[in-house]
Design a protein around this motif. Structure first.
Motif, PDB file in Angstrom:
ATOM      1  N   THR A  45       0.869  -1.163   0.000  1.00 19.35           N
ATOM      2  CA  THR A  45       0.000   0.000   0.000  1.00 19.35           C
ATOM      3  C   THR A  45       0.917   1.226   0.000  1.00 19.35           C
ATOM      4  O   THR A  45       2.111   1.115   0.262  1.00 19.35           O
ATOM      5  CB  THR A  45      -0.892   0.033   1.254  1.00 19.35           C
ATOM      6  OG1 THR A  45      -0.055   0.048   2.426  1.00 19.35           O
ATOM      7  CG2 THR A  45      -1.795  -1.188   1.296  1.00 19.35           C
ATOM      8  N   SER A  46       0.388   2.386  -0.288  1.00 17.99           N
ATOM      9  CA  SER A  46       1.231   3.583  -0.391  1.00 17.99           C
ATOM     10  C   SER A  46       1.708   4.020   0.992  1.00 17.99           C
ATOM     11  O   SER A  46       0.899   4.386   1.846  1.00 17.99           O
ATOM     12  CB  SER A  46       0.448   4.724  -1.040  1.00 17.99           C
ATOM     13  OG  SER A  46       0.097   4.384  -2.371  1.00 17.99           O
ATOM     14  N   PRO A  47       3.035   3.986   1.221  1.00 22.00           N
ATOM     15  CA  PRO A  47       3.551   4.485   2.497  1.00 22.00           C
ATOM     16  C   PRO A  47       3.461   6.012   2.530  1.00 22.00           C
ATOM     17  O   PRO A  47       3.268   6.648   1.492  1.00 22.00           O
ATOM     18  CB  PRO A  47       5.010   4.013   2.493  1.00 22.00           C
ATOM     19  CG  PRO A  47       5.367   3.866   1.060  1.00 22.00           C
ATOM     20  CD  PRO A  47       4.103   3.464   0.357  1.00 22.00           C
ATOM     21  N   PRO A  48       3.603   6.622   3.693  1.00 21.31           N
ATOM     22  CA  PRO A  48       3.589   8.088   3.769  1.00 21.31           C
ATOM     23  C   PRO A  48       4.651   8.695   2.856  1.00 21.31           C
ATOM     24  O   PRO A  48       5.691   8.072   2.597  1.00 21.31           O
ATOM     25  CB  PRO A  48       3.893   8.365   5.242  1.00 21.31           C
ATOM     26  CG  PRO A  48       3.492   7.123   5.958  1.00 21.31           C
ATOM     27  CD  PRO A  48       3.765   5.999   5.012  1.00 21.31           C
ATOM     28  N   ALA A  49       4.395   9.906   2.371  1.00 18.29           N
ATOM     29  CA  ALA A  49       5.311  10.567   1.443  1.00 18.29           C
ATOM     30  C   ALA A  49       6.716  10.679   2.021  1.00 18.29           C
ATOM     31  O   ALA A  49       7.719  10.576   1.298  1.00 18.29           O
ATOM     32  CB  ALA A  49       4.770  11.944   1.074  1.00 18.29           C
ATOM     33  N   SER A  50       6.806  10.868   3.338  1.00 18.74           N
ATOM     34  CA  SER A  50       8.115  11.023   3.980  1.00 18.74           C
ATOM     35  C   SER A  50       8.939   9.730   3.952  1.00 18.74           C
ATOM     36  O   SER A  50      10.169   9.776   4.081  1.00 18.74           O
ATOM     37  CB  SER A  50       7.939  11.488   5.430  1.00 18.74           C
ATOM     38  OG  SER A  50       7.164  10.538   6.161  1.00 18.74           O
ATOM     39  N   LEU A  51       8.264   8.590   3.781  1.00 21.36           N
ATOM     40  CA  LEU A  51       8.952   7.294   3.768  1.00 21.36           C
ATOM     41  C   LEU A  51       9.030   6.676   2.379  1.00 21.36           C
ATOM     42  O   LEU A  51       9.752   5.700   2.169  1.00 21.36           O
ATOM     43  CB  LEU A  51       8.237   6.309   4.700  1.00 21.36           C
ATOM     44  CG  LEU A  51       8.259   6.615   6.193  1.00 21.36           C
ATOM     45  CD1 LEU A  51       7.391   5.603   6.943  1.00 21.36           C
ATOM     46  CD2 LEU A  51       9.678   6.580   6.731  1.00 21.36           C
ATOM     47  N   ASP A  52       8.298   7.231   1.441  1.00 16.34           N
ATOM     48  CA  ASP A  52       8.159   6.607   0.122  1.00 16.34           C
ATOM     49  C   ASP A  52       9.512   6.383  -0.549  1.00 16.34           C
ATOM     50  O   ASP A  52       9.803   5.294  -1.038  1.00 16.34           O
ATOM     51  CB  ASP A  52       7.256   7.468  -0.764  1.00 16.34           C
ATOM     52  CG  ASP A  52       6.933   6.773  -2.074  1.00 16.34           C
ATOM     53  OD1 ASP A  52       6.103   5.842  -2.063  1.00 16.34           O
ATOM     54  OD2 ASP A  52       7.522   7.147  -3.108  1.00 16.34           O
ATOM     55  N   ARG A  53      10.346   7.400  -0.596  1.00 23.22           N
ATOM     56  CA  ARG A  53      11.638   7.273  -1.259  1.00 23.22           C
ATOM     57  C   ARG A  53      12.540   6.269  -0.530  1.00 23.22           C
ATOM     58  O   ARG A  53      13.226   5.464  -1.165  1.00 23.22           O
ATOM     59  CB  ARG A  53      12.324   8.634  -1.343  1.00 23.22           C
ATOM     60  CG  ARG A  53      13.674   8.586  -2.080  1.00 23.22           C
ATOM     61  CD  ARG A  53      14.252   9.972  -2.294  1.00 23.22           C
ATOM     62  NE  ARG A  53      15.547   9.928  -2.942  1.00 23.22           N
ATOM     63  CZ  ARG A  53      15.738   9.759  -4.238  1.00 23.22           C
ATOM     64  NH1 ARG A  53      14.684   9.626  -5.037  1.00 23.22           N
ATOM     65  NH2 ARG A  53      16.943   9.714  -4.762  1.00 23.22           N
ATOM     66  N   THR A  54      12.526   6.321   0.784  1.00 27.92           N
ATOM     67  CA  THR A  54      13.354   5.399   1.571  1.00 27.92           C
ATOM     68  C   THR A  54      12.968   3.950   1.309  1.00 27.92           C
ATOM     69  O   THR A  54      13.833   3.092   1.076  1.00 27.92           O
ATOM     70  CB  THR A  54      13.205   5.697   3.073  1.00 27.92           C
ATOM     71  OG1 THR A  54      13.639   7.025   3.333  1.00 27.92           O
ATOM     72  CG2 THR A  54      14.030   4.721   3.904  1.00 27.92           C
ATOM     73  N   VAL A  55      11.671   3.672   1.324  1.00 29.26           N
ATOM     74  CA  VAL A  55      11.188   2.316   1.078  1.00 29.26           C
ATOM     75  C   VAL A  55      11.566   1.861  -0.327  1.00 29.26           C
ATOM     76  O   VAL A  55      11.987   0.716  -0.538  1.00 29.26           O
ATOM     77  CB  VAL A  55       9.660   2.235   1.281  1.00 29.26           C
ATOM     78  CG1 VAL A  55       9.131   0.871   0.862  1.00 29.26           C
ATOM     79  CG2 VAL A  55       9.300   2.513   2.736  1.00 29.26           C
TER      80      VAL A  55
END
Length: 277
Positions: free
Chosen positions: A190-200
């Motif tokens: 599922t879509s992680p929060p924007a703050s974590l998206d790049r890291t994931v």
């Protein structure tokens, strides 16, 4: 199949699916990703140590080595049991998805079923190995690989069987690399929060590519074992890491693969939270 039997089969499927969709089962299955992450982190740590020349003598750098490390620390047996239960639940969940997942009978649907079944085998092996080490009966993955290869070579057509197994492993490894490069693993989340998206995303790319390279090398070694009729060549991940280290510039590749396993381990923790189940 009679109408009564067909109705009974459908009702059983619905009951199984209902159990798999329960909250407690979902939480246990998500814990399986955490357990897998711990194992991958330990493998990555051992591989990096091997690459920089600080690995302990005679220690395995594969799954069995990671689980052996866990068993040796205080409270490690409890953690091993938690990993075993979590990964077993995840494996069962994937089996349910493969059997009664409600997919269409199209080619893509059947490929998805096969993929879920293959993942179930992987997590099932982790669960079994974790429980074995928790009980003090764990064994080296490399020894098991050699024994399996020797058994295969002793049977008629065993060489072709090993070549096929090697080809499948290479295909799986390439598939992992492609998943990482194309970032198609994000479909499982599922879509992680924007703050974590790049890291994931970065963790997933590095993790899938690093793990894929290792699996490709395993497949090549299995194929070589078949061509040479030498079961000692089929050594699993442990032998793959040794093979990488012995190549020119292989130390750098080995450290990079180790970092890949570390990244995959951390990614698995995020996957426990954001996986589509």
């Amino acid at each position: 199949m009679s109408d009564t039997a067909e109705h009974a089969a459908r009702e059983t499927g619905r009951q199984v699916r209902r159990a798999a969709d329960s909250r407690w089962f979902e939480l246990t299955a998500r814990a399986g990703f955490v357990g897998s992450g711990i194992v991958h982190l330990l493998i990555g740590y051992l591989v990096v140590l091997l690459g920089v020349g600080n690995a302990s003598s005679g220690g395995d750098t594969d799954q069995s080595g990671a689980l052996e490390q866990l068993a040796a620390v205080p409270g490690g047996v409890v953690l091993l049991w938690l990993i075993a239960v979590g990964t077993a639940a995840l494996a069962l969940r994937l089996v349910v998805e493969a059997v009664v997942g409600g997919r269409s009978d199209s080619t893509r649907g059947w490929l998805a079923r096969v993929k879920d079944a293959a993942k179930a085998v992987v997590y099932g092996v982790i669960a079994y190995s974790s429980a074995s080490f928790a009980l003090g009966a764990g064994s080296s993955s490399s020894s098991s690989s050699k024994s399996a290869a020797a058994t295969a070579l002793a049977t008629p057509g065993g060489v072709f069987l090993l070549l096929l197994a090697g080809a499948v492993a290479v295909a799986v490894g390439i598939g992992l690399v492609v998943q990482g490069c194309r970032r198609s693993f994000r479909k499982q989340l599922t879509s992680p929060p924007a703050s974590l998206d790049r890291t994931v995303t970065v963790l997933g790319v590095v993790g899938y590519v690093g793990k894929g390279v290792a699996v490709v090398v395993v497949g090549v070694l299995i194929g070589v074992a078949g061509l040479r009729s030498d079961p000692d060549q089929a050594t699993g991940l442990d032998g793959a890491f040794d093979a990488l280290r012995s190549m020119p510039g292989g130390v750098f590749v080995l450290v990079a693969v180790g970092i890949g396993f570390l990244a995959y381990g951390v990614y698995s923790f995020f996957r426990a939270r954001y996986a589509r189940l």
